[in-house]
Scaffold this motif. Structure first.
Motif, PDB file in Angstrom:
ATOM      1  N   ARG A 105      -4.905  49.314   7.261  1.00 36.88           N
ATOM      2  CA  ARG A 105      -4.100  49.006   8.415  1.00 36.88           C
ATOM      3  C   ARG A 105      -2.741  49.096   8.225  1.00 36.88           C
ATOM      4  O   ARG A 105      -2.451  49.163   6.925  1.00 36.88           O
ATOM      5  CB  ARG A 105      -4.701  47.407   9.016  1.00 36.88           C
ATOM      6  N   ARG A 128      -7.433  41.235  15.662  1.00 38.07           N
ATOM      7  CA  ARG A 128      -7.397  41.820  14.345  1.00 38.07           C
ATOM      8  C   ARG A 128      -6.011  41.911  13.974  1.00 38.07           C
ATOM      9  O   ARG A 128      -5.882  41.635  12.803  1.00 38.07           O
ATOM     10  CB  ARG A 128      -7.912  43.264  14.606  1.00 38.07           C
ATOM     11  N   SER A 134      -4.801  39.892  10.590  1.00 40.26           N
ATOM     12  CA  SER A 134      -4.177  40.461   9.630  1.00 40.26           C
ATOM     13  C   SER A 134      -2.867  39.630   9.080  1.00 40.26           C
ATOM     14  O   SER A 134      -2.419  39.575   7.813  1.00 40.26           O
ATOM     15  CB  SER A 134      -3.877  41.813   9.744  1.00 40.26           C
ATOM     16  N   TRP A 156     -12.595  36.947  17.100  1.00 41.42           N
ATOM     17  CA  TRP A 156     -12.123  37.122  15.714  1.00 41.42           C
ATOM     18  C   TRP A 156     -12.792  38.200  15.267  1.00 41.42           C
ATOM     19  O   TRP A 156     -14.049  38.205  15.227  1.00 41.42           O
ATOM     20  CB  TRP A 156     -11.960  35.864  15.028  1.00 41.42           C
ATOM     21  N   PRO A 157     -12.414  38.943  14.305  1.00 41.24           N
ATOM     22  CA  PRO A 157     -13.187  39.832  13.422  1.00 41.24           C
ATOM     23  C   PRO A 157     -14.098  39.064  12.581  1.00 41.24           C
ATOM     24  O   PRO A 157     -13.690  37.907  12.252  1.00 41.24           O
ATOM     25  CB  PRO A 157     -11.887  40.501  12.614  1.00 41.24           C
ATOM     26  N   GLN A 158     -15.038  39.887  12.201  1.00 42.02           N
ATOM     27  CA  GLN A 158     -16.087  38.960  11.410  1.00 42.02           C
ATOM     28  C   GLN A 158     -15.492  38.486  10.173  1.00 42.02           C
ATOM     29  O   GLN A 158     -15.054  39.281   9.442  1.00 42.02           O
ATOM     30  CB  GLN A 158     -17.259  39.999  11.259  1.00 42.02           C
ATOM     31  N   SER A 216     -13.373  36.368   9.717  1.00 38.62           N
ATOM     32  CA  SER A 216     -11.794  35.765   9.795  1.00 38.62           C
ATOM     33  C   SER A 216     -12.065  34.292  10.115  1.00 38.62           C
ATOM     34  O   SER A 216     -12.821  33.990  10.894  1.00 38.62           O
ATOM     35  CB  SER A 216     -10.949  36.634  10.776  1.00 38.62           C
TER      36      SER A 216
END
Length: 224
Positions: free
Chosen positions: A128, A153, A157, A182-184, A186
């Motif tokens: 990313r 995401r 980050s 939310w992203p898994q 996080s």
């Protein structure tokens, strides 16, 4: 500064199938949105992720800001697109697009630049665009205050890398049951070094402000 707006069950938006194409979904009411627009006017840049740019084509300006509560100048708008896959831009005459060095030969460059987009090349980290590199590129352009909006995401980050000084968390009294989350893996709740410094109601919505700085420790230092 990070701003997130979620439902009671932690969703940023309903499932894509339930959304109108390229139209924003507002979880919060107008009082909360006016507060966000007021805050935007104090920022040099308002930044979203590619997903938000693609789904909403937002303006990222302060048009709803109450008169006399903030500067009249609009912030710069921008979005982050790791592989430069979105050329639809934003609803602004000019904007920034943060991407990776690996995207220099992307076929989308011509369309983005013709639309008024300035492409900013940054380092890649964990597949990313690296948040630290974004901030470095901003500083080179005289951009020192940034409001990060839209996209769990992108928010995650910046949080993981410790690049958020203030987290404004708006919660709407609705339950979506499914949708964008939310992203898994996080974190969804602020922990140290964030300190809760303010809460307020904005219509039916709740806003909680968390600062990275430990205000109790600062107070202890300056209190005689």
């Amino acid at each position: 500064e990070l701003k997130t707006a979620v439902s009671l069950d932690g969703r940023f938006a309903p499932p894509a199938a339930e959304r109108a194409e390229r139209r924003p979904v507002f979880l919060t009411g107008e009082p909360a949105r006016r507060e966000v627009h007021r805050r935007r006017r104090w920022m040099d840049l308002v930044l979203v992720g590619e997903g938000t740019a693609r789904a909403d084509t937002p303006r990222l300006d302060g048009r709803l800001a109450p008169t006399g509560t903030c500067p009249a100048t609009e912030p710069v708008a921008g979005y982050v697109d790791t592989d430069l896959s979105w050329s639809g831009g934003l609803d602004r005459s000019s904007y920034l697009v943060f991407t990776t060095e690996e995207s220099r030969k992307s076929a989308a460059r011509t369309a983005i630049e013709a639309d008024g987009g300035e492409i900013v090349f940054c380092r890649m980290h964990n597949d990313r665009v690296e948040p630290a590199s974004i901030l470095e590129q901003c500083a080179e352009r005289g951009i020192y205050s940034l409001m990060l909006e839209g996209g769990p995401r992108l928010a995650a980050s910046f949080l993981v890398e410790g690049r958020v000084d203030r987290w404004i968390r708006q919660t709407s009294p609705v339950v979506l049951g499914a949708g964008v989350g939310w992203p898994q893996g996080s974190a969804t709740e602020p922990t140290r070094p964030f300190t809760l410094t303010r809460t307020l109601t904005l219509g039916e919505d709740l806003e909680a402000v968390y600062d990275r700085r430990d205000f109790a420790a600062v107070l202890a230092q300056v209190t005689v």
